[in-house]
Write a protein that holds these residues in place. Structure first.
Motif, short mmCIF file in Angstrom:
data_model
loop_
_atom_site.label_atom_id
_atom_site.label_comp_id
_atom_site.label_asym_id
_atom_site.label_seq_id
_atom_site.Cartn_x
_atom_site.Cartn_y
_atom_site.Cartn_z
N SER A 107 -1.02 1.44 -7.21
CA SER A 107 -1.06 0.12 -6.57
C SER A 107 -2.04 -0.82 -7.27
CB SER A 107 -1.32 0.21 -5.07
OG SER A 107 -2.49 0.92 -4.82
N ARG B 201 5.24 3.64 -11.53
CA ARG B 201 4.60 4.96 -11.68
C ARG B 201 4.61 5.39 -13.16
NH1 ARG B 201 3.94 8.27 -7.09
NH2 ARG B 201 4.39 7.11 -5.17
N ARG C 10 -1.88 -8.29 -2.24
CA ARG C 10 -1.93 -8.79 -3.63
C ARG C 10 -1.27 -10.17 -3.70
NH1 ARG C 10 2.33 -4.43 -5.15
NH2 ARG C 10 4.22 -5.57 -4.63
N ARG D 97 9.37 -2.86 -3.22
CA ARG D 97 8.59 -3.70 -2.32
C ARG D 97 9.04 -5.15 -2.36
NH1 ARG D 97 7.12 0.80 -2.57
NH2 ARG D 97 5.20 1.77 -1.84
N ASP D 98 9.57 -5.58 -3.53
CA ASP D 98 9.93 -6.98 -3.73
C ASP D 98 11.34 -7.12 -4.26
OD1 ASP D 98 9.52 -5.85 -6.20
OD2 ASP D 98 8.61 -7.64 -7.07
N MET D 99 12.19 -6.14 -4.00
CA MET D 99 13.54 -6.19 -4.54
C MET D 99 14.30 -7.40 -3.96
SD MET D 99 13.91 -3.66 -6.66
CE MET D 99 12.31 -4.24 -7.13
N SER E 162 12.54 1.30 -8.09
CA SER E 162 11.62 0.46 -8.89
C SER E 162 10.20 1.02 -8.86
CB SER E 162 11.66 -0.99 -8.42
OG SER E 162 11.22 -1.08 -7.09
N GLY E 163 9.83 1.72 -7.79
CA GLY E 163 8.49 2.33 -7.74
C GLY E 163 8.28 3.29 -8.91
N ARG F 191 4.15 -7.02 -13.60
CA ARG F 191 5.33 -7.37 -12.80
C ARG F 191 6.31 -8.20 -13.64
NH1 ARG F 191 4.21 -5.32 -7.84
NH2 ARG F 191 6.34 -5.80 -7.32
N SER G 236 0.28 -2.19 -9.96
CA SER G 236 1.37 -3.05 -9.48
C SER G 236 0.86 -4.40 -8.99
CB SER G 236 2.21 -2.34 -8.42
OG SER G 236 1.41 -1.95 -7.35
N ASP H 236 -0.79 -3.43 -1.30
CA ASP H 236 0.52 -4.00 -1.65
C ASP H 236 0.78 -5.31 -0.89
OD1 ASP H 236 1.13 -1.91 -3.37
OD2 ASP H 236 2.26 -0.77 -1.87
N ARG I 87 -2.87 1.93 0.82
CA ARG I 87 -1.91 1.52 -0.20
C ARG I 87 -1.10 0.31 0.29
NH1 ARG I 87 2.23 4.09 -3.19
NH2 ARG I 87 2.71 5.74 -1.72
O1 DC Z 1 7.71 3.41 -3.71
P1 DC Z 1 6.60 4.09 -4.50
O2 DC Z 1 5.58 4.81 -3.65
O3 DC Z 1 7.12 4.95 -5.62
O4 DC Z 1 5.83 2.86 -5.20
C1 DC Z 1 4.73 3.07 -6.03
C2 DC Z 1 3.84 1.84 -6.05
O5 DC Z 1 4.47 0.80 -6.80
C3 DC Z 1 3.44 1.28 -4.70
O6 DC Z 1 2.04 1.30 -4.53
C4 DC Z 1 3.88 -0.16 -4.73
C5 DC Z 1 4.38 -0.43 -6.11
N1 DC Z 1 5.66 -1.07 -6.13
C6 DC Z 1 5.69 -2.44 -6.18
O7 DC Z 1 4.64 -3.07 -6.15
N2 DC Z 1 6.87 -3.08 -6.25
C7 DC Z 1 8.03 -2.41 -6.27
N3 DC Z 1 9.17 -3.07 -6.35
C8 DC Z 1 8.02 -0.99 -6.19
C9 DC Z 1 6.82 -0.35 -6.11
#
Ligand code: DC
Length: 226
Positions: free
Chosen positions: A101, A40, A188, A131-133, A35-36, A110, A104, A185, A181
């Motif tokens: 970030s 990105r 927020r 991060r929030d899966m 999901s990152g 989102r 995000s 995250d 970072r």
């Molecule tokens: O895992 P990554 O480094 O590719 O993630 C990139 C950015 O995206 C990171 O700063 C946090 C954000 N992110 C998020 O807020 N929620 C997610 N599910 C995945 C990534």
């Protein structure tokens, strides 16, 4: 279990989520959702279009649609398209990593991604990392893993990934970037980085890559058939 499981892997930057999730999916014959990479891709497109970062909090869903980012299913997971280009290594550039970030943290972003991520999970058999899966996107996942690792180890892993020297100065500088970072995250308001209540924490500080994958694989194998 009649449906193939949905596994979520969340954690801070450098905890090994994406590479672990990808290998786990490969071994299970599941698809992988990084999901990152979606955050990105939007960041990359906004930088390409020259939209200033301080205007990102006001982005509307219509403006996000206009970026022409498409998330398409493919056998191993999803393909991310920007116009007619398939996105790949350009998602990992320093400019994208530094700015992602900020993007995000924007609630409209989102929301825009929520449905697209859920669509990728149709039919089960998915390992989704981010991060929030487990906490927001897939609250009913069959297994939720939250990876942690100490900051210095995460900084070293990031340097190794980029084939850079692990001098004490480089490790310290990378650790500061990761910490900043993570702070953004975690702090927020929308979907902050934190484990879901029913997540299993796995500390990977002293595990090598194969051990990390094996540890989670064992958790998947333990899922009770229903
Ligand atoms: O895992 P990554 O480094 O590719 O993630 C990139 C950015 O995206 C990171 O700063 C946090 C954000 N992110 C998020 O807020 N929620 C997610 N599910 C995945 C990534």
């Amino acid at each position: 279990m009649s449906r193939r499981p949905l596994v979520t892997v969340d954690g801070p930057a450098g905890s090994g989520k994406s590479s672990t999730a990808k290998e786990l999916a490969r071994r299970l014959g599941f698809r992988h959702l990084d999901s990152g990479a979606l955050y990105r891709a939007l960041t990359y497109a906004l930088l390409e279009e020259g939209l200033p970062v301080d205007g990102w909090p006001e982005l509307s869903s219509r403006e996000l649609d206009a970026l022409e980012i498409q998330v398409e299913p493919e056998p191993e997971g999803v393909r991310i398209r920007y116009g007619d280009r398939v996105m790949g290594p350009e998602l990992r550039t320093a400019a994208v990593t530094e700015n992602v970030s900020h993007l995000s943290a924007v609630p409209a972003v989102r929301r825009w991604l929520l449905q697209r991520q859920r669509e990728a999970a149709r039919g089960g058999g998915l390992v989704a990392d981010g991060r929030d899966m487990g906490s927001v996107v897939f609250p009913d996942a069959d297994l939720k893993v939250f990876l942690v690792a100490n900051l210095e180890e995460r900084a070293r892993r990031r340097l190794r990934e980029r084939a850079e020297k692990e001098s004490p100065e480089a490790v310290e500088a990378e650790a500061l970037r990761l910490e900043e970072r993570d702070r953004r995250d975690r702090e927020r308001e929308t979907a902050p980085l934190r484990p879901a209540e029913d997540a299993v924490e796995v500390d990977t500080t002293s595990l090598d890559f194969d051990e990390q994958v094996d540890r989670i694989l064992a958790l998947v194998e333990d899922l009770t058939p229903s």
